[in-house]
Structures are given as structure tokens and as C-alpha cells.
Enzyme design. Structure first.
Site, PDB file in Angstrom:
ATOM      1  N   GLU A  71       0.827  -1.208   0.000  1.00 13.06           N
ATOM      2  CA  GLU A  71       0.000   0.000   0.000  1.00 13.06           C
ATOM      3  C   GLU A  71       0.863   1.259   0.000  1.00 13.06           C
ATOM      4  O   GLU A  71       0.555   2.226  -0.677  1.00 13.06           O
ATOM      5  CB  GLU A  71      -0.940   0.021   1.217  1.00 13.06           C
ATOM      6  CG  GLU A  71      -2.042  -1.032   1.167  1.00 13.06           C
ATOM      7  CD  GLU A  71      -3.003  -0.847  -0.006  1.00 13.06           C
ATOM      8  OE1 GLU A  71      -3.075   0.259  -0.567  1.00 13.06           O
ATOM      9  OE2 GLU A  71      -3.678  -1.828  -0.367  1.00 13.06           O
ATOM     10  N   TYR A  80      -7.002   5.554   4.411  1.00 14.99           N
ATOM     11  CA  TYR A  80      -7.133   4.561   3.339  1.00 14.99           C
ATOM     12  C   TYR A  80      -6.249   3.331   3.635  1.00 14.99           C
ATOM     13  O   TYR A  80      -6.707   2.187   3.610  1.00 14.99           O
ATOM     14  CB  TYR A  80      -6.746   5.187   1.979  1.00 14.99           C
ATOM     15  CG  TYR A  80      -6.514   4.150   0.930  1.00 14.99           C
ATOM     16  CD1 TYR A  80      -7.592   3.608   0.229  1.00 14.99           C
ATOM     17  CD2 TYR A  80      -5.231   3.646   0.674  1.00 14.99           C
ATOM     18  CE1 TYR A  80      -7.405   2.611  -0.702  1.00 14.99           C
ATOM     19  CE2 TYR A  80      -5.037   2.654  -0.252  1.00 14.99           C
ATOM     20  CZ  TYR A  80      -6.120   2.139  -0.939  1.00 14.99           C
ATOM     21  OH  TYR A  80      -5.937   1.148  -1.853  1.00 14.99           O
ATOM     22  N   ASP A 127     -10.552   5.427  -1.884  1.00 15.01           N
ATOM     23  CA  ASP A 127      -9.545   6.076  -2.723  1.00 15.01           C
ATOM     24  C   ASP A 127     -10.266   6.691  -3.922  1.00 15.01           C
ATOM     25  O   ASP A 127     -11.499   6.711  -3.969  1.00 15.01           O
ATOM     26  CB  ASP A 127      -8.452   5.077  -3.150  1.00 15.01           C
ATOM     27  CG  ASP A 127      -8.968   4.019  -4.109  1.00 15.01           C
ATOM     28  OD1 ASP A 127     -10.199   3.925  -4.305  1.00 15.01           O
ATOM     29  OD2 ASP A 127      -8.142   3.284  -4.683  1.00 15.01           O
TER      30      ASP A 127
END
Ligand code: SF4
Length: 365
Positions: free
Chosen positions: A42, A125, A143
Site C-alpha cells: 500500500e 485509506y 480512494d
């Protein structure tokens, strides 16, 4: 079109869960349950395309298989592995987070949303992605892909990039989350946004949500999601003097509050706009260097460009071979390194691009 909000939410969730079953995208981290690996992927994928990020992810996992391995690594070594991805703050935060995991959680990745969110460089997120993918916790990821799908299907006209819009989209994403299977749901809505409901030319004709999609039915697909106009981007003009002397080149480490902290660079002069080379050299009192070596001529210089969030960097590079040590006016904290050692330092992307394109290391030899 369904008018009842609860029914519409339910239809949306069920349709995308079914869609995901048939359309799952393959990625190295797909189905991964190790929170450390999810976190790494991520962080790498923030502001980086999947195709570009994949090899970095694989290299990081190979070199630092656990948070403890990463926490022990030398900063410059990690920066070098990160080279080319840009946005070095991500990399610095990643190291601090790894250290926090070791010191506060004995190397075990925290499994509580609030603790994950408190790690350096981890926003809502990323925290939701780790919480749902690794621990099956009911947190919806939000997102750009998710916001786009929600804005179009539900006809949300609030801008996605202002604070009210962010709250509205976050609340709706949480409402439609499939709480029994948050990992698959989060993957489904992101994959759908990335492959079907794309920013340009979405595949509405094959879309299973088409019949109940507000934007499609109201012919508003190209107008949603709405955005407020972004702040102006500043242009900056960098001239680098690449001074080489007996197979050595001068560099220094950037510090202060500006961009590219802790990365290395050649002597830099910044101007409001690029001046003529001859004027520039005269102003910087390095004009004499042109006469020292036959190759010190700059018939046409390429301008390199690197867009950052609020500024665009334009850079040109004057490679000057000299027969003496560095002149006093650009010496400051610069030090010389040999060509062989140069690879041990991490440089901003724009400098790397210059070095690769000009075969710089070979030319110095
Ligand atoms: Fe997106 Fe088009 Fe499907 Fe609506 S119909 S959700 S705009 S792809």
C-alpha cells in the site's frame, strides 16, 4: 431506477460482490494476509502505478521480509532500493513505522485500526486496507477509484476533494461495505473502479450497474465525480553543475524544509527562470571552466521535468570536466565521490533520469 436508498445500497453491494467473483485481478499481494506485506504494497502504491510498483514490492519483500528486518536497515540502503519511486517522505515514514512496530509492538504488526492509523505515513485509506485485508475488520477503503464509482452510481455531486465531500464519500463507503467480508468487498470496489468505471471512457455498456446508475441514466458520466479546482502549481528552475574531476564528482546531501530531504544532488543553482548559459556561467563565476576541457560546451541542453504535488521541477545539467578541485563559490558542504561509490547514494528521480539517459557513469570513466 430504484428510489429506496437501502435497496439501492444492497443492490450495489451484491452486484459488485458477484462481479468480483468473475473478474478478480491478479497481483503479487492479492489474497495476502500478512499485514506487513499489505502495508508495504500500500505504501509503494501510493502515487505509483501498479505496474511500476510491482518490482519494487518484490525487491523490498525479498530484502526485508519482516518489519524487524526493515527497522534494522540503513536509511541510505532503503533509499537506494526506493530510488525511482519519488516522494521520499513515504520511504522515511516507512522506516519510522517499522521502528515503531519493533519498539512498541515487539515486531508484531498491530491488529487494531486506531493503532494501525497511528503508524507514521499511514492514512485512513491504508489503515482500512490493512485492517480489512489482514484482519478482516469492517473498515471501508476510500480512494479515487471508490469515490468515482460511488459518485457516479449514487449521483453524489459534492466535490471529492473538499472536506465535506470527503466525509460524505467516507460515510457512504462505510454504509455499502459488505461487513461480513470486508476484504473481498474493498478489493471488488477498487478493482471495479480501476477496470470498468474508469476516469475516462468507462465501460458503461458492459457494466452490471448500468440500469441503476445515476450518472449513466442522467448522462452525467463525464461530469462525475465533481472536483474543486486545484491550487496553482509553482514552477521551479534548477541548473545543476555536474563537476567531474579525475573520475570524481561533487555531491551533497539535501537538508532543510525543502523537497528531497536527505537525498543527494550535484551543486545546484535555482533561478526564477532559466537564463542563457553564458550569462548563467558568468553570474556564477564558473565561466573559466569552459576553457579547461575541450568537451565543456553546451550546444543544446535537455530540460528534464518532474511534476510534484504542488510544484513542477525543471532541471538542466551542465557537465563540466575540470582539471582542478571544485571552485570555492560552489564548495560549501559538497564532497567528491568516485564513480564506483556514486551508486551508494540515493538521488531524486530527475537526477537519476539524467544519469541514465546520458550514460553518465560510463562517460565519467
Ligand atoms: Fe460507472 Fe458506467 Fe457503470 Fe455507471 S454505468 S457505474 S458510470 S461504468
Amino acid at each position: 431506477m430504484i428510489k429506496d436508498q437501502a435497496k439501492k445500497n444492497h443492490l450495489f453491494t451484491r452486484t459488485l460482490m458477484l462481479w468480483e467473483k468473475k473478474n478478480t485481478r491478479t497481483m503479487p499481494w492479492k489474497g495476502e494476509k500478512d499485514p506487513y506485506k499489505i502495508w508495504l504494497s500500500e505504501i509503494i502504491l501510493q502515487q505509483t502505478r501498479v505496474e511500476q510498483g510491482k518490482p519494487y514490492y518484490e525487491r523490498f519483500i525479498q530484502k526485508y521480509p519482516t518489519a524487524t528486518d526493515l527497522a534494522k536497515a540503513e536509511e541510505q540502503e532503503v533509499f537506494r532500493l526506493w530510488q525511482g519511486l519519488g516522494y521520499y517522505n513515504r520511504c522515511k515514514n516507512m522506516l519510522s513505522a517499522a521502528k515503531k512496530i519493533v519498539h512498541e509492538y515487539q515486531g508484531k504488526f498491530p491488529g487494531v485500526y486506531e493503532q494501525i492509523l497511528a503508524l507514521p505515513g499511514v492514512g485512513e485509506y491504508t489503515a482500512a486496507a490493512i485492517a480489512s485485508f489482514a484482519f478482516g475488520l469492517p473498515y471501508a477503503v476510500v480512494d479515487g477509484n471508490v469515490q468515482r464509482v460511488l459518485a457516479r452510481f449514487f449521483g453524489i455531486q459534492e466535490a471529492v476533494n473538499n472536506s465535506l465531500g470527503k466525509k460524505i464519500f467516507a460515510a457512504l463507503a462505510q454504509e455499502v461495505l459488505e461487513k461480513k467480508n470486508p476484504a473481498v468487498w474493498n478489493q471488488a470496489i477498487m478493482d471495479f473502479g480501476a477496470t470498468v468505471c474508469t476516469p475516462q471512457k468507462p465501460d458503461c455498456m458492459i457494466c452490471p450497474l448500468q440500469k441503476d446508475c445515476f450518472a449513466f441514466q442522467q448522462k452525467m458520466v463525464s461530469r462525475l465525480p465533481a472536483k474543486t479546482i486545484r491550487t496553482k502549481v509553482t514552477k521551479r528552475y534548477f541548473t545543476y553543475i555536474v563537476m567531474s574531476w579525475r573520475h570524481q564528482v561533487y555531491i551533497h546531501k539535501r537538508s532543510g524544509q525543502d523537497i528531497w530531504q536527505n537525498l543527494y544532488e550535484f551543486p545546484l543553482f535555482e533561478e526564477n527562470e532559466f537564463s542563457e548559459i553564458s550569462d548563467f556561467l558568468q553570474k556564477k563565476s564558473v565561466h573559466h571552466l569552459l576553457h579547461e576541457h575541450p568537451t565543456n560546451r553546451f550546444p543544446s541542453l535537455r530540460i528534464y521535468k518532474q511534476p510534484l504535488t504542488h510544484q513542477t521541477i525543471y532541471a538542466r545539467f551542465l557537465h563540466i570536466k575540470t582539471t582542478k578541485t571544485l571552485s570555492k563559490n560552489i564548495q560549501n558542504d559538497f564532497f567528491s565521490v568516485s564513480i564506483g561509490e556514486l551508486e551508494r547514494y540515493a538521488f531524486p528521480k530527475i537526477i537519476l533520469e539524467y544519469m541514465i539517459e546520458t550514460n553518465f557513469l560510463k562517460n565519467l570513466k
